[in-house]
Write a protein that holds these residues in place. Structure first.
Motif, PDB file in Angstrom:
ATOM      1  N   ASP A   1     -21.716 -13.229 -11.394  1.00 22.64           N
ATOM      2  CA  ASP A   1     -22.007 -14.432 -12.179  1.00 22.64           C
ATOM      3  C   ASP A   1     -22.828 -15.440 -11.379  1.00 22.64           C
ATOM      4  O   ASP A   1     -23.391 -16.380 -11.956  1.00 22.64           O
ATOM      5  CB  ASP A   1     -20.700 -15.100 -12.627  1.00 22.64           C
ATOM      6  CG  ASP A   1     -19.952 -14.265 -13.657  1.00 22.64           C
ATOM      7  OD1 ASP A   1     -20.620 -13.542 -14.427  1.00 22.64           O
ATOM      8  OD2 ASP A   1     -18.709 -14.331 -13.685  1.00 22.64           O
ATOM      9  N   PHE A   2     -22.890 -15.271 -10.074  1.00 22.81           N
ATOM     10  CA  PHE A   2     -23.606 -16.233  -9.233  1.00 22.81           C
ATOM     11  C   PHE A   2     -25.085 -15.881  -9.065  1.00 22.81           C
ATOM     12  O   PHE A   2     -25.826 -16.621  -8.418  1.00 22.81           O
ATOM     13  CB  PHE A   2     -22.941 -16.332  -7.857  1.00 22.81           C
ATOM     14  CG  PHE A   2     -21.544 -16.867  -7.914  1.00 22.81           C
ATOM     15  CD1 PHE A   2     -21.306 -18.211  -8.122  1.00 22.81           C
ATOM     16  CD2 PHE A   2     -20.448 -16.028  -7.793  1.00 22.81           C
ATOM     17  CE1 PHE A   2     -20.016 -18.716  -8.182  1.00 22.81           C
ATOM     18  CE2 PHE A   2     -19.154 -16.501  -7.855  1.00 22.81           C
ATOM     19  CZ  PHE A   2     -18.928 -17.860  -8.058  1.00 22.81           C
ATOM     20  N   ASP A   3     -25.506 -14.772  -9.627  1.00 21.09           N
ATOM     21  CA  ASP A   3     -26.914 -14.372  -9.523  1.00 21.09           C
ATOM     22  C   ASP A   3     -27.791 -15.406 -10.223  1.00 21.09           C
ATOM     23  O   ASP A   3     -27.630 -15.672 -11.421  1.00 21.09           O
ATOM     24  CB  ASP A   3     -27.119 -12.999 -10.159  1.00 21.09           C
ATOM     25  CG  ASP A   3     -28.448 -12.382  -9.766  1.00 21.09           C
ATOM     26  OD1 ASP A   3     -28.863 -12.559  -8.600  1.00 21.09           O
ATOM     27  OD2 ASP A   3     -29.074 -11.717 -10.614  1.00 21.09           O
ATOM     28  N   GLY A   4     -28.704 -16.030  -9.461  1.00 21.27           N
ATOM     29  CA  GLY A   4     -29.600 -17.045 -10.004  1.00 21.27           C
ATOM     30  C   GLY A   4     -28.967 -18.400 -10.208  1.00 21.27           C
ATOM     31  O   GLY A   4     -29.640 -19.350 -10.623  1.00 21.27           O
ATOM     32  N   GLU A   5     -27.672 -18.524  -9.901  1.00 18.72           N
ATOM     33  CA  GLU A   5     -26.944 -19.786 -10.108  1.00 18.72           C
ATOM     34  C   GLU A   5     -27.248 -20.769  -8.979  1.00 18.72           C
ATOM     35  O   GLU A   5     -27.308 -20.390  -7.803  1.00 18.72           O
ATOM     36  CB  GLU A   5     -25.447 -19.492 -10.145  1.00 18.72           C
ATOM     37  CG  GLU A   5     -24.567 -20.656 -10.527  1.00 18.72           C
ATOM     38  CD  GLU A   5     -24.578 -20.968 -12.010  1.00 18.72           C
ATOM     39  OE1 GLU A   5     -24.150 -22.079 -12.362  1.00 18.72           O
ATOM     40  OE2 GLU A   5     -25.005 -20.094 -12.798  1.00 18.72           O
ATOM     41  N   PRO A   6     -27.484 -22.072  -9.291  1.00 23.76           N
ATOM     42  CA  PRO A   6     -27.621 -23.067  -8.215  1.00 23.76           C
ATOM     43  C   PRO A   6     -26.395 -23.016  -7.300  1.00 23.76           C
ATOM     44  O   PRO A   6     -25.258 -23.140  -7.778  1.00 23.76           O
ATOM     45  CB  PRO A   6     -27.712 -24.393  -8.972  1.00 23.76           C
ATOM     46  CG  PRO A   6     -28.247 -24.021 -10.315  1.00 23.76           C
ATOM     47  CD  PRO A   6     -27.651 -22.677 -10.618  1.00 23.76           C
ATOM     48  N   PHE A   7     -26.641 -22.825  -6.020  1.00 23.11           N
ATOM     49  CA  PHE A   7     -25.538 -22.499  -5.116  1.00 23.11           C
ATOM     50  C   PHE A   7     -25.639 -23.312  -3.833  1.00 23.11           C
ATOM     51  O   PHE A   7     -26.711 -23.449  -3.238  1.00 23.11           O
ATOM     52  CB  PHE A   7     -25.566 -21.003  -4.789  1.00 23.11           C
ATOM     53  CG  PHE A   7     -24.312 -20.502  -4.125  1.00 23.11           C
ATOM     54  CD1 PHE A   7     -23.274 -19.987  -4.878  1.00 23.11           C
ATOM     55  CD2 PHE A   7     -24.164 -20.552  -2.746  1.00 23.11           C
ATOM     56  CE1 PHE A   7     -22.109 -19.529  -4.277  1.00 23.11           C
ATOM     57  CE2 PHE A   7     -23.011 -20.097  -2.135  1.00 23.11           C
ATOM     58  CZ  PHE A   7     -21.975 -19.589  -2.907  1.00 23.11           C
ATOM     59  N   ILE A   8     -24.488 -23.837  -3.395  1.00 19.99           N
ATOM     60  CA  ILE A   8     -24.395 -24.617  -2.154  1.00 19.99           C
ATOM     61  C   ILE A   8     -23.845 -23.695  -1.075  1.00 19.99           C
ATOM     62  O   ILE A   8     -22.704 -23.229  -1.158  1.00 19.99           O
ATOM     63  CB  ILE A   8     -23.492 -25.843  -2.343  1.00 19.99           C
ATOM     64  CG1 ILE A   8     -24.043 -26.720  -3.474  1.00 19.99           C
ATOM     65  CG2 ILE A   8     -23.379 -26.638  -1.052  1.00 19.99           C
ATOM     66  CD1 ILE A   8     -23.055 -27.731  -3.994  1.00 19.99           C
TER      67      ILE A   8
ATOM     68  N   ARG B   1     -25.582  -7.196  -4.385  1.00 25.56           N
ATOM     69  CA  ARG B   1     -26.969  -7.300  -4.837  1.00 25.56           C
ATOM     70  C   ARG B   1     -27.167  -8.510  -5.747  1.00 25.56           C
ATOM     71  O   ARG B   1     -27.756  -8.445  -6.813  1.00 25.56           O
ATOM     72  CB  ARG B   1     -27.413  -6.022  -5.540  1.00 25.56           C
ATOM     73  CG  ARG B   1     -27.380  -4.798  -4.630  1.00 25.56           C
ATOM     74  CD  ARG B   1     -27.918  -3.566  -5.305  1.00 25.56           C
ATOM     75  NE  ARG B   1     -27.906  -2.423  -4.390  1.00 25.56           N
ATOM     76  CZ  ARG B   1     -28.325  -1.193  -4.712  1.00 25.56           C
ATOM     77  NH1 ARG B   1     -28.789  -0.959  -5.935  1.00 25.56           N
ATOM     78  NH2 ARG B   1     -28.284  -0.220  -3.824  1.00 25.56           N
ATOM     79  N   VAL B   2     -26.640  -9.625  -5.252  1.00 24.53           N
ATOM     80  CA  VAL B   2     -26.704 -10.893  -5.977  1.00 24.53           C
ATOM     81  C   VAL B   2     -27.549 -11.875  -5.171  1.00 24.53           C
ATOM     82  O   VAL B   2     -27.430 -11.941  -3.938  1.00 24.53           O
ATOM     83  CB  VAL B   2     -25.278 -11.462  -6.185  1.00 24.53           C
ATOM     84  CG1 VAL B   2     -25.324 -12.898  -6.678  1.00 24.53           C
ATOM     85  CG2 VAL B   2     -24.512 -10.594  -7.161  1.00 24.53           C
ATOM     86  N   LEU B   3     -28.393 -12.636  -5.852  1.00 24.72           N
ATOM     87  CA  LEU B   3     -29.227 -13.634  -5.180  1.00 24.72           C
ATOM     88  C   LEU B   3     -29.117 -14.969  -5.910  1.00 24.72           C
ATOM     89  O   LEU B   3     -29.801 -15.197  -6.912  1.00 24.72           O
ATOM     90  CB  LEU B   3     -30.685 -13.192  -5.123  1.00 24.72           C
ATOM     91  CG  LEU B   3     -31.630 -14.145  -4.359  1.00 24.72           C
ATOM     92  CD1 LEU B   3     -31.187 -14.277  -2.907  1.00 24.72           C
ATOM     93  CD2 LEU B   3     -33.072 -13.662  -4.460  1.00 24.72           C
ATOM     94  N   PRO B   4     -28.248 -15.863  -5.419  1.00 23.88           N
ATOM     95  CA  PRO B   4     -28.148 -17.195  -6.035  1.00 23.88           C
ATOM     96  C   PRO B   4     -29.396 -18.032  -5.706  1.00 23.88           C
ATOM     97  O   PRO B   4     -30.220 -17.651  -4.875  1.00 23.88           O
ATOM     98  CB  PRO B   4     -26.896 -17.789  -5.381  1.00 23.88           C
ATOM     99  CG  PRO B   4     -26.187 -16.642  -4.744  1.00 23.88           C
ATOM    100  CD  PRO B   4     -27.250 -15.671  -4.362  1.00 23.88           C
TER     101      PRO B   4
ATOM    102  N   ASP C   1     -13.631 -12.075  -8.852  1.00 20.55           N
ATOM    103  CA  ASP C   1     -13.593 -10.615  -8.959  1.00 20.55           C
ATOM    104  C   ASP C   1     -14.848 -10.029  -8.332  1.00 20.55           C
ATOM    105  O   ASP C   1     -15.915 -10.659  -8.326  1.00 20.55           O
ATOM    106  CB  ASP C   1     -13.508 -10.187 -10.430  1.00 20.55           C
ATOM    107  CG  ASP C   1     -12.200 -10.612 -11.088  1.00 20.55           C
ATOM    108  OD1 ASP C   1     -11.211 -10.799 -10.342  1.00 20.55           O
ATOM    109  OD2 ASP C   1     -12.178 -10.764 -12.324  1.00 20.55           O
ATOM    110  N   GLY C   2     -14.703  -8.835  -7.762  1.00 15.22           N
ATOM    111  CA  GLY C   2     -15.857  -8.156  -7.198  1.00 15.22           C
ATOM    112  C   GLY C   2     -16.064  -8.391  -5.719  1.00 15.22           C
ATOM    113  O   GLY C   2     -17.018  -7.876  -5.129  1.00 15.22           O
ATOM    114  N   ILE C   3     -15.198  -9.183  -5.098  1.00 12.38           N
ATOM    115  CA  ILE C   3     -15.260  -9.386  -3.649  1.00 12.38           C
ATOM    116  C   ILE C   3     -14.115  -8.595  -3.033  1.00 12.38           C
ATOM    117  O   ILE C   3     -12.946  -8.845  -3.330  1.00 12.38           O
ATOM    118  CB  ILE C   3     -15.146 -10.866  -3.260  1.00 12.38           C
ATOM    119  CG1 ILE C   3     -16.302 -11.665  -3.845  1.00 12.38           C
ATOM    120  CG2 ILE C   3     -15.124 -11.012  -1.731  1.00 12.38           C
ATOM    121  CD1 ILE C   3     -16.241 -13.149  -3.525  1.00 12.38           C
ATOM    122  N   GLU C   4     -14.438  -7.650  -2.187  1.00 14.58           N
ATOM    123  CA  GLU C   4     -13.414  -6.779  -1.621  1.00 14.58           C
ATOM    124  C   GLU C   4     -12.563  -7.497  -0.581  1.00 14.58           C
ATOM    125  O   GLU C   4     -13.077  -8.171   0.312  1.00 14.58           O
ATOM    126  CB  GLU C   4     -14.060  -5.552  -0.967  1.00 14.58           C
ATOM    127  CG  GLU C   4     -14.547  -4.520  -1.965  1.00 14.58           C
ATOM    128  CD  GLU C   4     -14.904  -3.213  -1.295  1.00 14.58           C
ATOM    129  OE1 GLU C   4     -14.306  -2.906  -0.237  1.00 14.58           O
ATOM    130  OE2 GLU C   4     -15.766  -2.522  -1.824  1.00 14.58           O
TER     131      GLU C   4
END
Length: 304
Positions: A187-194, A216-219, A262-265
């Protein structure tokens, strides 16, 4: 100067008011006991007892000296116990380094355990980032550190203590905060991220980036502060979302929702204990035992 042996003899006679009973109490004969008292009186320049064939009484000077003699003997006994406890590490001084985020969680456990098991230990606390802790450890500025791995060095020893998850830090008005199910890392892909600073907050920066790389996520990175409380303030201001260690929940930051992801091991945030091999501070050894037991209990509770 009088000796402790003379004081013990004087107190025995003063309490028994009978040389024979005092000598028996001290497991000695009466003549050497009498000589000790005479030598003590000669040293002090006063008579401590009024003696007759039938009675022994304390003089006014003797009554005053009895109180002081008891204080000296008590202090001597306490000093002996203190030295023995210091040798065993039960008392002494240990300088402990810790990172800011550790202060929100694990540090409290260490302090509580040390206070309960080593009440005579004086802990000097110093907050500093891991790299500075390593420098201080090598320069004997601290005895032990609560650090983020990895740390290496010829005589540096480390012990894994604790692992914790990352939580999503979201503004209360954010869609991910309002929905019922946990956010997913994707859900953080492309999301404004600090994101944590790659210099001052290097450890958490690398942990978060590794999580996103694995998924394979790029915020869309917007800000790079170094401290958790600053990140939460920026999240509250709706400048982006963030991933922070679970210890951040202790801050109870109003206007920010913390949610599992979810999705973080596993639990990617690690904490280790660091000290130098060969440090001969007995109090350090005692503290290491306490923290080691604390870590074992923590790992057991995680397994259970």
């Amino acid at each position: 100067m009088f000796s402790l042996e003379q004081l013990v003899s004087f107190v025995a006679v003063a309490e028994e008011l009978h040389y024979g009973r005092a000598a028996e109490r001290l497991s000695m004969t009466q003549p050497p006991l009498s000589r000790r008292i005479q030598l003590l009186e000669r040293e002090l320049g006063v008579e401590l007892f009024d003696r007759t064939h039938r009675t022994v009484r304390l003089t006014p000077a003797g009554r005053v000296f009895l109180a002081e003699a008891r204080k000296i003997l008590r202090s001597s006994h306490e000093a002996t116990l203190y030295v023995r406890r210091a040798k065993q590490g039960e008392v002494g001084v240990v300088t402990l380094g810790f990172t800011a985020t550790v202060a929100y969680s694990y540090l409290e456990r260490v302090l509580s355990a040390a206070n309960a098991e080593l009440p005579g230990l004086d802990l000097v606390l110093r907050e500093m980032v891991t790299s500075v802790q390593v420098e201080e450890l090598l320069a004997d500025g601290i005895d032990v550190g609560l650090i983020r791995p990895p740390v290496t060095g010829g005589d540096i020893v480390t012990l894994p203590l604790w692992r914790e998850p990352l939580l999503a830090a979201l503004p209360v008005t954010h869609p991910l905060a309002r929905r019922k199910k946990n956010p997913d890392v994707r859900d953080f892909d492309g999301e404004p991220f600090i994101l944590f600073s790659p210099s001052e907050g290097r450890y958490f920066h690398d942990v978060v980036v590794a999580v996103f790389r694995a998924a394979r996520v790029l915020p869309a990175y917007t800000q790079y502060p170094s401290q958790v409380h600053t990140i939460l303030a920026l999240v509250k201001a709706d400048l982006g979302v963030a991933l922070v260690p679970a210890a951040a929940a202790a801050l109870r930051f109003e206007g920010v929702v913390l949610r599992p992801v979810d999705g973080i091991e596993g639990r990617p945030v690690e904490l280790e204990l660091m000290w130098r091999r060969g440090n001969d501070n007995p109090a350090l050894g005692a503290l290491l035992n306490v923290i080691g037991n604390l870590a074992r209990r923590g790992r057991q509770s995680t397994v259970d």
